[in-house]
Design an enzyme around this catalytic site. Structure first.
Site, PDB file in Angstrom:
ATOM      1  N   ASP A  12       0.950  -1.145  -0.219  1.00 17.64           N
ATOM      2  CA  ASP A  12      -0.213   0.039  -0.019  1.00 17.64           C
ATOM      3  C   ASP A  12       1.001   1.258   0.018  1.00 17.64           C
ATOM      4  OD1 ASP A  12      -1.442   1.778   2.533  1.00 17.64           O
ATOM      5  OD2 ASP A  12      -2.441   1.654   0.947  1.00 17.64           O
ATOM      6  N   ASP A  14       0.090   5.067   0.707  1.00 14.72           N
ATOM      7  CA  ASP A  14      -0.037   6.118   1.754  1.00 14.72           C
ATOM      8  C   ASP A  14      -0.119   5.635   3.258  1.00 14.72           C
ATOM      9  OD1 ASP A  14      -2.101   8.261  -0.469  1.00 14.72           O
ATOM     10  OD2 ASP A  14      -0.221   8.257  -0.192  1.00 14.72           O
ATOM     11  N   ASP A  22      -5.434  12.824   6.074  1.00 12.43           N
ATOM     12  CA  ASP A  22      -7.066  12.750   6.053  1.00 12.43           C
ATOM     13  C   ASP A  22      -7.257  13.831   4.875  1.00 12.43           C
ATOM     14  OD1 ASP A  22      -7.644  12.135   9.311  1.00 12.43           O
ATOM     15  OD2 ASP A  22      -7.077  10.947   7.927  1.00 12.43           O
ATOM     16  N   ASN A  56      -4.854   3.111  -3.616  1.00  8.23           N
ATOM     17  CA  ASN A  56      -6.294   3.809  -3.867  1.00  8.23           C
ATOM     18  C   ASN A  56      -5.964   5.271  -4.005  1.00  8.23           C
ATOM     19  OD1 ASN A  56      -7.635   1.623  -3.881  1.00  8.23           O
ATOM     20  ND2 ASN A  56      -8.771   1.939  -1.586  1.00  8.23           N
ATOM     21  N   SER A  58      -8.320   7.971  -4.737  1.00  6.71           N
ATOM     22  CA  SER A  58      -9.878   8.560  -4.874  1.00  6.71           C
ATOM     23  C   SER A  58      -9.858  10.143  -5.052  1.00  6.71           C
ATOM     24  CB  SER A  58     -10.733   8.021  -3.600  1.00  6.71           C
ATOM     25  OG  SER A  58     -10.617   8.639  -2.619  1.00  6.71           O
ATOM     26  N   CYS A 102     -16.031   0.431  -9.242  1.00  3.39           N
ATOM     27  CA  CYS A 102     -14.962  -0.086 -10.240  1.00  3.39           C
ATOM     28  C   CYS A 102     -14.492  -1.363  -9.734  1.00  3.39           C
ATOM     29  CB  CYS A 102     -13.692   0.820 -10.226  1.00  3.39           C
ATOM     30  SG  CYS A 102     -13.013   0.927  -8.850  1.00  3.39           S
TER      31      CYS A 102
HETATM   32  O1  LIG Z   1      -3.688   3.872   1.425  1.00  2.00           O
HETATM   33  P1  LIG Z   1      -3.532   4.132  -0.113  1.00  2.00           P
HETATM   34  O2  LIG Z   1      -4.451   2.997  -0.757  1.00  2.00           O
HETATM   35  O3  LIG Z   1      -2.134   4.119  -0.765  1.00  2.00           O
HETATM   36  O4  LIG Z   1      -4.262   5.623  -0.406  1.00  2.00           O
HETATM   37  C1  LIG Z   1      -5.170   6.261   0.559  1.00  2.00           C
HETATM   38  C2  LIG Z   1      -5.476   7.619   0.134  1.00  2.00           C
HETATM   39  O5  LIG Z   1      -6.030   7.434  -1.414  1.00  2.00           O
HETATM   40  C3  LIG Z   1      -6.553   8.347   0.509  1.00  2.00           C
HETATM   41  O6  LIG Z   1      -7.446   7.401   0.847  1.00  2.00           O
HETATM   42  C4  LIG Z   1      -8.755   8.017   1.325  1.00  2.00           C
HETATM   43  O7  LIG Z   1      -9.712   7.118   1.643  1.00  2.00           O
HETATM   44  P2  LIG Z   1     -11.113   6.961   0.442  1.00  2.00           P
HETATM   45  O8  LIG Z   1     -10.591   6.876  -0.908  1.00  2.00           O
HETATM   46  O9  LIG Z   1     -11.627   8.518   0.588  1.00  2.00           O
HETATM   47  O10 LIG Z   1     -12.091   6.049   1.097  1.00  2.00           O
HETATM   48  C5  LIG Z   1      -8.412   8.508   2.799  1.00  2.00           C
HETATM   49  O11 LIG Z   1      -7.992   7.574   3.672  1.00  2.00           O
HETATM   50  C6  LIG Z   1      -7.418   9.721   2.598  1.00  2.00           C
HETATM   51  O12 LIG Z   1      -6.694   9.961   3.899  1.00  2.00           O
HETATM   52  C7  LIG Z   1      -6.121   8.978   1.963  1.00  2.00           C
HETATM   53  O13 LIG Z   1      -4.957   9.625   1.868  1.00  2.00           O
HETATM   54 MG   LIG Z   2      -2.691   3.586   3.222  1.00  2.00          MG
HETATM   55 ZN   LIG Z   3     -10.915   1.552  -9.468  1.00  2.00          ZN
END
Ligand SMILES: O=P(O)(O)OC[C@@H](O)[C@H]1O[C@@H](OP(=O)(O)O)[C@@H](O)[C@@H](O)[C@@H]1O
Ligand SMILES: [Mg+2]
Ligand SMILES: [Zn+2]
Length: 188
Positions: A12, A14, A22, A56, A58, A102
């Site tokens: 992973d 982040d 956040d 992810n 988003s 998706c």
């Molecule tokens: O941990 P990975 O998968 O590498 O990336 C997570 C990020 O895309 C973001 O994902 C978001 O979740 P939502 O996508 O809003 O549910 C939140 O948790 C953010 O704090 C976070 O930075």
């Molecule tokens: Mg993460």
């Molecule tokens: Zn996707």
């Protein structure tokens, strides 16, 4: 490069490789790697492990940043790991939001299946999935990965919730997992 599934580590991003927020990681300036994570990735690579990233993002669907900006973060990540003597075989990301339905947004396994295909692997059974959120581990377990939770990023919160962690091993950070995998758990 070993094709043994147990020699593949899917990370992973982040909260594992770099600081999370956040408010999302919206720019290269906000992308702050954990120095010990970059070093751990290089150590794992030198010890014969293949590295991939499944993240992810988003924030793209939400309009906070675009794929070009995301690309600058990943170029920086690749360069830092390469300067440390390692290499990332593939970075898979989901640009979609929760309402886009998706197949690639974790906890669904689409990103990991993409990595499997790109790396020409028959299976991910026995590979390692390292994350700070339950959805990372769920995506990995859906395709037979071992679950590794790190306490960085959202990891402490995930551990405190204690849900769905029955199969997970917990480490303080990626570096501690690398130490264990390289030194205490020699893979055949
Ligand atoms: O941990 P990975 O998968 O590498 O990336 C997570 C990020 O895309 C973001 O994902 C978001 O979740 P939502 O996508 O809003 O549910 C939140 O948790 C953010 O704090 C976070 O930075
Ligand atoms: Mg993460
Ligand atoms: Zn996707």
């Amino acid at each position: 490069m070993s094709l043994l599934p147990e020699r593949l580590i899917i990370l992973d991003r982040d909260g594992v490789i770099n600081q999370d927020s956040d408010a999302y990681i919206k720019s290269l300036a906000e992308w702050i790697p954990y120095p010990s994570a970059i070093d751990a990735m290089a150590r794992l690579y030198k010890a014969g492990y293949t590295l991939a990233v499944a993240t992810n993002q988003s924030g793209i669907a939400r309009g906070y940043y675009d794929e070009k900006t995301l690309g600058t973060m990943h170029k920086r990540l690749q360069k830092l790991v390469s300067n440390a003597g390692g290499e990332i075989a593939h970075i898979a990301y989901c640009p979609h939001g929760p309402d886009d339905i998706c197949h690639c947004r974790k906890p669904l396994p689409g990103l990991l299946e993409d990595i499997q295909k790109k790396l020409g692997r028959k299976t991910l059974e026995g590979s390692w999935m390292v994350g700070d959120s339950l959805r990372d581990l769920q995506a990995g377990e859906a395709v037979g990965c071992h679950s590794i939770l790190v306490r960085t990023g959202k990891g402490q919160k995930t551990e405190a919730k204690g849900i769905g962690l029955e199969k997970a091993q917990v480490f303080d950070d990626l570096s501690a997992f690398a130490d264990w995998l390289i030194n205490e758990n020699p893979v055949s």
